[in-house]
Motif scaffolding. Structure first.
Motif, PDB file in Angstrom:
ATOM      1  N   SER A  25       0.827  -1.203   0.000  1.00  0.00           N
ATOM      2  CA  SER A  25       0.000   0.000   0.000  1.00  0.00           C
ATOM      3  C   SER A  25       0.862   1.255   0.000  1.00  0.00           C
ATOM      4  O   SER A  25       0.551   2.239  -0.692  1.00  0.00           O
ATOM      5  CB  SER A  25      -0.948  -0.006   1.203  1.00  0.00           C
ATOM      6  N   TYR A  26       1.944   1.264   0.780  1.00  0.00           N
ATOM      7  CA  TYR A  26       2.799   2.455   0.847  1.00  0.00           C
ATOM      8  C   TYR A  26       3.387   2.779  -0.534  1.00  0.00           C
ATOM      9  O   TYR A  26       3.344   3.930  -0.984  1.00  0.00           O
ATOM     10  CB  TYR A  26       3.924   2.224   1.860  1.00  0.00           C
ATOM     11  N   GLU A  27       3.914   1.755  -1.195  1.00  0.00           N
ATOM     12  CA  GLU A  27       4.522   1.988  -2.515  1.00  0.00           C
ATOM     13  C   GLU A  27       3.487   2.421  -3.544  1.00  0.00           C
ATOM     14  O   GLU A  27       3.716   3.362  -4.324  1.00  0.00           O
ATOM     15  CB  GLU A  27       5.220   0.709  -2.996  1.00  0.00           C
ATOM     16  N   PHE A  28       2.337   1.754  -3.556  1.00  0.00           N
ATOM     17  CA  PHE A  28       1.345   2.020  -4.589  1.00  0.00           C
ATOM     18  C   PHE A  28       0.786   3.436  -4.474  1.00  0.00           C
ATOM     19  O   PHE A  28       0.761   4.189  -5.461  1.00  0.00           O
ATOM     20  CB  PHE A  28       0.223   0.992  -4.507  1.00  0.00           C
ATOM     21  N   PHE A  29       0.351   3.812  -3.277  1.00  0.00           N
ATOM     22  CA  PHE A  29      -0.228   5.143  -3.119  1.00  0.00           C
ATOM     23  C   PHE A  29       0.833   6.238  -3.205  1.00  0.00           C
ATOM     24  O   PHE A  29       0.540   7.351  -3.650  1.00  0.00           O
ATOM     25  CB  PHE A  29      -0.990   5.226  -1.800  1.00  0.00           C
ATOM     26  N   GLY A  30       2.048   5.911  -2.797  1.00  0.00           N
ATOM     27  CA  GLY A  30       3.127   6.885  -2.963  1.00  0.00           C
ATOM     28  C   GLY A  30       3.434   7.150  -4.426  1.00  0.00           C
ATOM     29  O   GLY A  30       3.634   8.294  -4.850  1.00  0.00           O
ATOM     30  N   MET A  31       3.492   6.076  -5.217  1.00  0.00           N
ATOM     31  CA  MET A  31       3.750   6.242  -6.648  1.00  0.00           C
ATOM     32  C   MET A  31       2.642   7.045  -7.312  1.00  0.00           C
ATOM     33  O   MET A  31       2.900   7.949  -8.117  1.00  0.00           O
ATOM     34  CB  MET A  31       3.900   4.873  -7.305  1.00  0.00           C
ATOM     35  N   LEU A  32       1.378   6.746  -6.968  1.00  0.00           N
ATOM     36  CA  LEU A  32       0.265   7.508  -7.531  1.00  0.00           C
ATOM     37  C   LEU A  32       0.338   8.982  -7.149  1.00  0.00           C
ATOM     38  O   LEU A  32       0.034   9.863  -7.966  1.00  0.00           O
ATOM     39  CB  LEU A  32      -1.065   6.914  -7.050  1.00  0.00           C
ATOM     40  N   SER A  33       0.761   9.250  -5.922  1.00  0.00           N
ATOM     41  CA  SER A  33       0.878  10.645  -5.474  1.00  0.00           C
ATOM     42  C   SER A  33       1.950  11.377  -6.264  1.00  0.00           C
ATOM     43  O   SER A  33       1.754  12.522  -6.689  1.00  0.00           O
ATOM     44  CB  SER A  33       1.212  10.686  -3.978  1.00  0.00           C
ATOM     45  N   TYR A  34       3.067  10.729  -6.465  1.00  0.00           N
ATOM     46  CA  TYR A  34       4.129  11.358  -7.269  1.00  0.00           C
ATOM     47  C   TYR A  34       3.667  11.575  -8.703  1.00  0.00           C
ATOM     48  O   TYR A  34       3.953  12.623  -9.310  1.00  0.00           O
ATOM     49  CB  TYR A  34       5.382  10.485  -7.253  1.00  0.00           C
ATOM     50  N   ARG A  35       2.956  10.609  -9.255  1.00  0.00           N
ATOM     51  CA  ARG A  35       2.453  10.770 -10.614  1.00  0.00           C
ATOM     52  C   ARG A  35       1.481  11.950 -10.705  1.00  0.00           C
ATOM     53  O   ARG A  35       1.452  12.666 -11.710  1.00  0.00           O
ATOM     54  CB  ARG A  35       1.743   9.477 -11.065  1.00  0.00           C
ATOM     55  N   ALA A  36       0.708  12.164  -9.644  1.00  0.00           N
ATOM     56  CA  ALA A  36      -0.268  13.262  -9.644  1.00  0.00           C
ATOM     57  C   ALA A  36       0.411  14.629  -9.667  1.00  0.00           C
ATOM     58  O   ALA A  36      -0.192  15.603 -10.122  1.00  0.00           O
ATOM     59  CB  ALA A  36      -1.183  13.151  -8.430  1.00  0.00           C
TER      60      ALA A  36
END
Length: 336
Positions: free
Chosen positions: A279-290
């Motif tokens: 969860s940490y990696e997935f939501f972190g990656m999405l946040s950076y992409r945003a």
């Protein structure tokens, strides 16, 4: 009857662990299939180490202050719980939860402080509940700050809704922390209005939380704890900033890793593997992409930051448990 309850609790814990593990694996699989992991590995191999040292020092100081905060939640007058002997088991409890399932670090912490300082287990548990609410409102405040500073690729309509939800969540959390009487009144009203088993359980939980908040002190002191907690999360966010700079991110763009830190941390509310892997990696990656960061650098930064957050507490827990001579609380608790 007690045996049936114990069996039901064990089954529920097992189901929770399995669902969390499956969710964590699914998140990691999504990340693996949507990102060029060879490019991520190449970026990590070129990481610059000097920016990571101050980040790790900030993280260590953050945990020292968190231990002090927990001690103040347990013992507002500072008469029963000295700081020095409480720091190591406090930190170790996080490392245990980062390694083992079922949040065993929380079980360890409740039992250890109960046994070491003769505190009622309910008192320790209540302090931990208040600690979690403080952390929730604080990380939401960090998220709100980050969203107000960053230029995002997310459409304005969606960003406005996210900001509104964040503000409402902060207001609700502050209400819980600053208005224990109102929480108790709302719990009583809910029980009278809706005579359902679930409502009764929620009302009981709300009363327990209100009682724990009341034990923390007056509203002014609680507000001070909120501000301290906000500062603690900003201090911990320096780990993400260190990873960002280490992998070539520009320091003036510090609001981008702040956004990723806030929402990857909020993402750990979703069930995942021990240590919040997935969860940490997935939501972190999405946040950076945003906020306009490419997927491969975003994933590399998130992985580096997560290892920096996970490895020190995990190693500390193992080392402390191996070198401290005493009865193992987890084993003693299971034997009861």
């Amino acid at each position: 009857m007690a045996a049936k309850s114990s069996t039901a609790d064990t089954a529920r814990d097992g189901l929770r662990f399995i669902s969390g593990a499956l969710a964590g694996i699914a998140f990691l699989a999504l990340l693996w299939t949507s990102v060029d992991m060879a490019a991520v590995g190449a970026l990590l191999a070129r990481a610059s180490w000097p920016p990571l040292l101050p980040a790790l020092l900030a993280y260590a100081f953050d945990f020292l202050l968190r231990a002090w905060r927990f001690r103040m939640l347990l013992d507002p007058k500072g008469q029963r719980v000295p700081l020095r002997p409480s720091v190591a088991p406090f930190v170790a409890s996080f490392g245990i939860s980062d390694i083992l399932p079922f949040r065993l670090g929380d079980v360890f912490r409740v039992y250890w402080f109960h046994r070491r300082f003769a505190l009622p287990m309910g008192h320790v548990l209540g302090a931990m509940v208040v600690e979690r609410v403080l952390d929730l409102v604080s990380i939401l405040m960090v998220a709100g700050l980050a969203l107000s500073l960053v230029d995002s690729a997310v459409p304005d309509e969606i960003l406005t809704q996210i900001r509104l939800v964040t503000v409402l969540a902060i207001a609700a959390s502050l209400f819980v922390l600053l208005s224990p009487r109102a929480i108790e009144a709302a719990a009583g009203w809910s029980e009278r209005r809706f005579a359902l088993p679930l409502v009764v359980r929620l009302a009981d939980a709300a009363r327990s939380l209100a009682q724990a908040v009341r034990g923390t002190g007056d509203p002014l002191r609680v507000l001070g704890m909120v501000l301290l907690s906000f500062a603690l999360w900003l201090l911990e966010s320096l780990v993400m900033l260190g990873a960002w700079v280490s992998l070539g991110g520009a320091l003036p763009d510090w609001s981008k890793p702040l956004v990723a830190f806030a929402f990857s941390t909020l993402g750990t509310l979703v069930p995942a593997l021990p240590g919040h892997f997935g969860s940490y990696e997935f939501f972190g990656m999405l946040s950076y992409r945003a906020v306009g960061v490419a997927a491969e650098p975003a994933t590399a930064i998130i992985l580096l930051a997560h290892v920096m957050l996970w490895l020190p507490t995990a190693l500390f827990a193992v080392g402390w448990l191996m070198t401290t001579r005493r009865e193992a609380p987890l084993l003693a608790l299971r034997a009861q």
